[in-house]
Design an enzyme around this catalytic site. Sequence first.
Site, PDB file in Angstrom:
ATOM      1  N   HIS A  78       0.822  -1.221   0.000  1.00  0.00           N
ATOM      2  CA  HIS A  78       0.000   0.000   0.000  1.00  0.00           C
ATOM      3  C   HIS A  78       0.854   1.270   0.000  1.00  0.00           C
ATOM      4  CE1 HIS A  78       0.414  -0.361   4.505  1.00  0.00           C
ATOM      5  NE2 HIS A  78       0.516   0.962   4.391  1.00  0.00           N
ATOM      6  N   ASP A 120       0.205  -7.605   1.132  1.00  0.00           N
ATOM      7  CA  ASP A 120       0.606  -6.223   1.425  1.00  0.00           C
ATOM      8  C   ASP A 120       2.117  -6.082   1.557  1.00  0.00           C
ATOM      9  OD1 ASP A 120       0.387  -3.536   1.766  1.00  0.00           O
ATOM     10  OD2 ASP A 120      -0.546  -3.613   3.750  1.00  0.00           O
ATOM     11  N   SER A 122       4.615   2.453   8.063  1.00  0.00           N
ATOM     12  CA  SER A 122       4.300   1.286   7.236  1.00  0.00           C
ATOM     13  C   SER A 122       5.477   0.914   6.347  1.00  0.00           C
ATOM     14  CB  SER A 122       3.086   1.579   6.364  1.00  0.00           C
ATOM     15  OG  SER A 122       1.917   1.724   7.136  1.00  0.00           O
TER      16      SER A 122
END
Length: 471
Positions: free
Chosen positions: A327, A357, A426
Site C-alpha cells: 500500500h 501487502d 508502514s
Amino acid sequence: MPHRTLRQIRNIGERPVQVVGNLGERLHKSWATHSGRKVEMSHRLKCAGLLVAQLVLAASPCAASDMLKPPVVELRTAPVLVERGKGPSIRVERAKVAMIVGDEIGYRSMGAFCGSREKVLFSQRGLAVFPEGVRQTTTMELRKLGYRLEGIGQAGAFDVDVNAAPDFRLGVVVNEMNSELCYAIGTTKAEGWVLLKLTWALFSERQQKVVFQRATEGLGTSTDKILDLHERAIRASLHNFLAAPEFSEALAASLVGPNTSPSAMPASAPVAQGGEAILLKAPPSLDGGVQKNQSRMVNAVVKIETGIGFGSGFFIDKAGHLLTNAHVVEGAKYARLTLKNGDKVVAEVIKVNAMGDVALLKAANPAEDTLSVSTSGSPDVGSDVYAIGSPSGLNHTLTKGVLSANRTIQGYRFLQSDAAITFGSSGGPLLDADGRVIGIAVRALNGGVNGLNFFIPIGEALKDLNVNLLP
C-alpha cells in the site's frame, strides 16, 4: 482586441442591469438624483418611466448580446496522437480547487432576453463536486486525443501488475473562474461563456518529480443554450497545456534524459508472469545486536515517497533491493527514497503482492548498509523488539517494545508488539535484539496509542513475493 485578464473581466458589468424583475425594489425608493439635486417623483410617473425603460432593455437583442460577448483568450489545439494508445501512459491523479466558498465566480441571468441578472458565488456544493468533474473531463479528453491512460499490464483480480502503473501523473488546480451565463427557464442549459484559469503539473514516475508545470486559461462559449460550458472551458485549458512545446519535451526528456538513462536506472529483476523466484544474496548478520549497531541499522531504513503518499522501507542486500508494504507504493512504477544522510534516490517497483501487502523495490544505487533477515522465526513472546521507520514523516525513528503475541487474523499471520508505530511507519522493519528483521510494520490500531501494533512476519513476506535469500 487586446487580451483581457481575469481581473479585468471580473469588472465587466459591475453596474447592475435593471430589468422588470427588479422593479419592486425600485418602487421602494422615492427619491431620484438629477443634476446633483434630489427631486421627489410621483408614484405613478416613477412606475411608468421605469416600466418602459425595463421593457425596452429586456426586449433588446443587442443588450443581451453585448452582455454575453465572451472575452478574448488564446486557444491552442493539442494534436491527436497518430498512434493511439501508444507511448507513455498518463493518469489524472489529482484535481484541487484553490477558490473558497463565497468567492465571486460570475453572473447569471434567465430567460429568452436574459433578465434578472445576479452575481454567482462559489458554493460548498461546488467545492465538493467540481474537482471530480475536472478530473473526469480531463481523463475523457486525454482518451479522445489518443493518450494511454493506464499501463499495458494485464493484472488479475487479486494481483498488482507493476506494468499497469502510469508513466506520468497529471495534477490540476482550479485557480480562478469567471462567467456570464444566461439560463433557459426551468433547466440547467445556458448560453454565454465560462473562463477558467487552471494550473497543470506533470509528474514523472521515473524521475519522481514534476517535470512540467504551467497555468493556462480555458474559455467555453456558446450562443445556444447547452449543458457543458464548464467542461468546454476545462478542455480548452487542457489543450493549451498539451499544445505547449515544453510538454512534449518534458515527456521525452523524462523517459530518456540523462538522469534516467539505462545505466542510471535500476535493472528490473527477471520476474515472470507466473511468479518466478527471485534470488538475492543475503548480507551477513552484525555482531553486537541493535545496541552496538544502532547507527548502521537506522541507515539501512529509508523513507519512501510516491506521487500519492509516503511510508518506510529497508534494504535487504547490497545490490539495493528493499522491502516495504504494497500500500506504500500502490499504483506506482517508481518511488523516491530519502536516505539517512538526506540524499534522494529513485527506486523501481519490482514486484507487488497486494493480498500479502508486501512489495520489492530496487534502488538506482547500491546500498551501503543493509539489514539481515531472521531465518529462525520470531522470538519468544515477551522478548525485546525494535521498530524503525518514519512515523508522521519523522525519518529514521527507532522505538523499543516487546513482542506481545503471535496472531492469526482472517487467515493471515501477524506479530503484535507495543513498539510504537504510526502513519508513515508502514513498511519499516521490526528487529529482534540481535538486529535481525523479524517483521514488516503494517498497521497500528487507534494510531498506535494503545500499543496495539501489527507486523507481517518476514518469512511470510518473502514467501508472498517468492524471494529467496541465499547465504
